[in-house]
Design a protein around this motif. Structure first.
Motif, PDB file in Angstrom:
ATOM      1  N   GLU A 139       0.834  -1.204   0.000  1.00  0.00           N
ATOM      2  CA  GLU A 139       0.000   0.000   0.000  1.00  0.00           C
ATOM      3  C   GLU A 139       0.878   1.268   0.000  1.00  0.00           C
ATOM      4  O   GLU A 139       0.595   2.234  -0.695  1.00  0.00           O
ATOM      5  N   GLU A 140       1.957   1.239   0.804  1.00  0.00           N
ATOM      6  CA  GLU A 140       2.857   2.391   0.878  1.00  0.00           C
ATOM      7  C   GLU A 140       3.577   2.605  -0.456  1.00  0.00           C
ATOM      8  O   GLU A 140       3.724   3.735  -0.914  1.00  0.00           O
ATOM      9  N   GLN A 141       3.974   1.488  -1.097  1.00  0.00           N
ATOM     10  CA  GLN A 141       4.656   1.587  -2.387  1.00  0.00           C
ATOM     11  C   GLN A 141       3.713   2.136  -3.455  1.00  0.00           C
ATOM     12  O   GLN A 141       4.100   2.966  -4.262  1.00  0.00           O
ATOM     13  N   ALA A 142       2.441   1.720  -3.421  1.00  0.00           N
ATOM     14  CA  ALA A 142       1.467   2.204  -4.380  1.00  0.00           C
ATOM     15  C   ALA A 142       1.242   3.705  -4.169  1.00  0.00           C
ATOM     16  O   ALA A 142       1.162   4.485  -5.133  1.00  0.00           O
ATOM     17  N   ARG A 143       1.150   4.134  -2.927  1.00  0.00           N
ATOM     18  CA  ARG A 143       0.928   5.546  -2.629  1.00  0.00           C
ATOM     19  C   ARG A 143       2.143   6.375  -3.087  1.00  0.00           C
ATOM     20  O   ARG A 143       1.979   7.455  -3.652  1.00  0.00           O
ATOM     21  N   LEU A 144       3.363   5.863  -2.842  1.00  0.00           N
ATOM     22  CA  LEU A 144       4.590   6.547  -3.258  1.00  0.00           C
ATOM     23  C   LEU A 144       4.644   6.682  -4.772  1.00  0.00           C
ATOM     24  O   LEU A 144       4.984   7.754  -5.300  1.00  0.00           O
ATOM     25  N   ASP A 145       4.283   5.603  -5.482  1.00  0.00           N
ATOM     26  CA  ASP A 145       4.260   5.639  -6.952  1.00  0.00           C
ATOM     27  C   ASP A 145       3.279   6.676  -7.450  1.00  0.00           C
ATOM     28  O   ASP A 145       3.535   7.425  -8.407  1.00  0.00           O
ATOM     29  N   GLU A 146       2.117   6.746  -6.791  1.00  0.00           N
ATOM     30  CA  GLU A 146       1.082   7.731  -7.172  1.00  0.00           C
ATOM     31  C   GLU A 146       1.585   9.159  -6.987  1.00  0.00           C
ATOM     32  O   GLU A 146       1.373  10.022  -7.826  1.00  0.00           O
ATOM     33  N   ILE A 147       2.272   9.395  -5.874  1.00  0.00           N
ATOM     34  CA  ILE A 147       2.806  10.742  -5.592  1.00  0.00           C
ATOM     35  C   ILE A 147       3.885  11.097  -6.599  1.00  0.00           C
ATOM     36  O   ILE A 147       3.938  12.225  -7.087  1.00  0.00           O
TER      37      ILE A 147
END
Length: 150
Positions: A139-147
Motif C-alpha cells: 500500500e505504501e509503495q502504491a501511494r509513493l508511486d502515485e505521488i
C-alpha cells in the motif's frame, strides 16, 4: 623608525603602578616584593595584579607587603598575612585545600567523564545497533508511486 620601536616597547612592557616612593632601597627585598605582588589580585580591579593596578587598595597592599618584608617575614608568611586580612580572593592561584580542592578536581573529572561518555556514544554508533530499514508495504509503495507520478 625609532618612534615605531618606542611604541612597540610600550606595548611589550607591562604597565606597573608601583610608585617611586614605594620602592624599597634593598634590591633583594624589592625583588621579593615584586614576586609576591605578581601573586596577588587587586580586590577592586580583579583582573590585575596589585603591581599593575592604580587602585588605592592596591597601593595599600603593596605597602603592606613591603612592611612585612622589612619586618623579616618570609614570602609565605607575607602571603598568609595578606590572605588572613583579605581572604583567599586576593590570590591569583588559590590554594588547593578545603573547598578549593573540589574546584581543582572538578574540571579534570568532568573532562574525563565527558571523554568516557563520548567514547561510549561513538562505540555504540559503530557497533551496528541501528535497526535495519524494513521495506515498504504494497500500500505504501502504491501511494509513493502515485505521488511520484504527480
Amino acid at each position: 623608525m625609532k618612534t615605531l620601536l618606542l611604541l612597540l616597547m610600550l606595548f611589550v612592557t607591562p604597565a606597573l603602578a608601583v610608585q617611586p616612593d614605594e620602592v624599597l632601597p634593598d634590591p633583594a627585598l624589592e625583588s621579593r616584593a615584586r614576586d609576591i605582588s605578581r601573586l596577588l589580585r587587586c580586590p577592586v580591579c580583579q583582573g590585575e595584579t596589585i603591581d599593575e593596578s592604580n587602585a588605592p587598595i592596591s597601593r595599600d597592599l603593596r605597602l603592606y607587603v613591603r612592611e612585612r618584608l622589612v619586618a623579616g617575614d618570609s614570602n609565605a608568611q607575607v602571603l598568609d598575612a595578606v590572605t588572613d586580612r583579605f581572604g583567599e580572593f586576593v590570590l591569583f592561584q588559590p590554594r588547593a585545600t578545603g573547598g578549593n580542592l573540589i574546584l581543582y578536581i572538578a574540571g579534570p573529572l568532568m573532562a574525563v567523564i565527558a571523554l568516557i561518555l563520548g567514547w561510549r556514544f561513538i562505540a555504540s554508533r559503530r557497533s551496528g545497533t541501528e535497526t535495519a530499514e524494513k521495506p515498504l508495504s504494497p500500500e505504501e509503495q502504491a501511494r509513493l508511486d502515485e505521488i511520484m507520478r504527480g
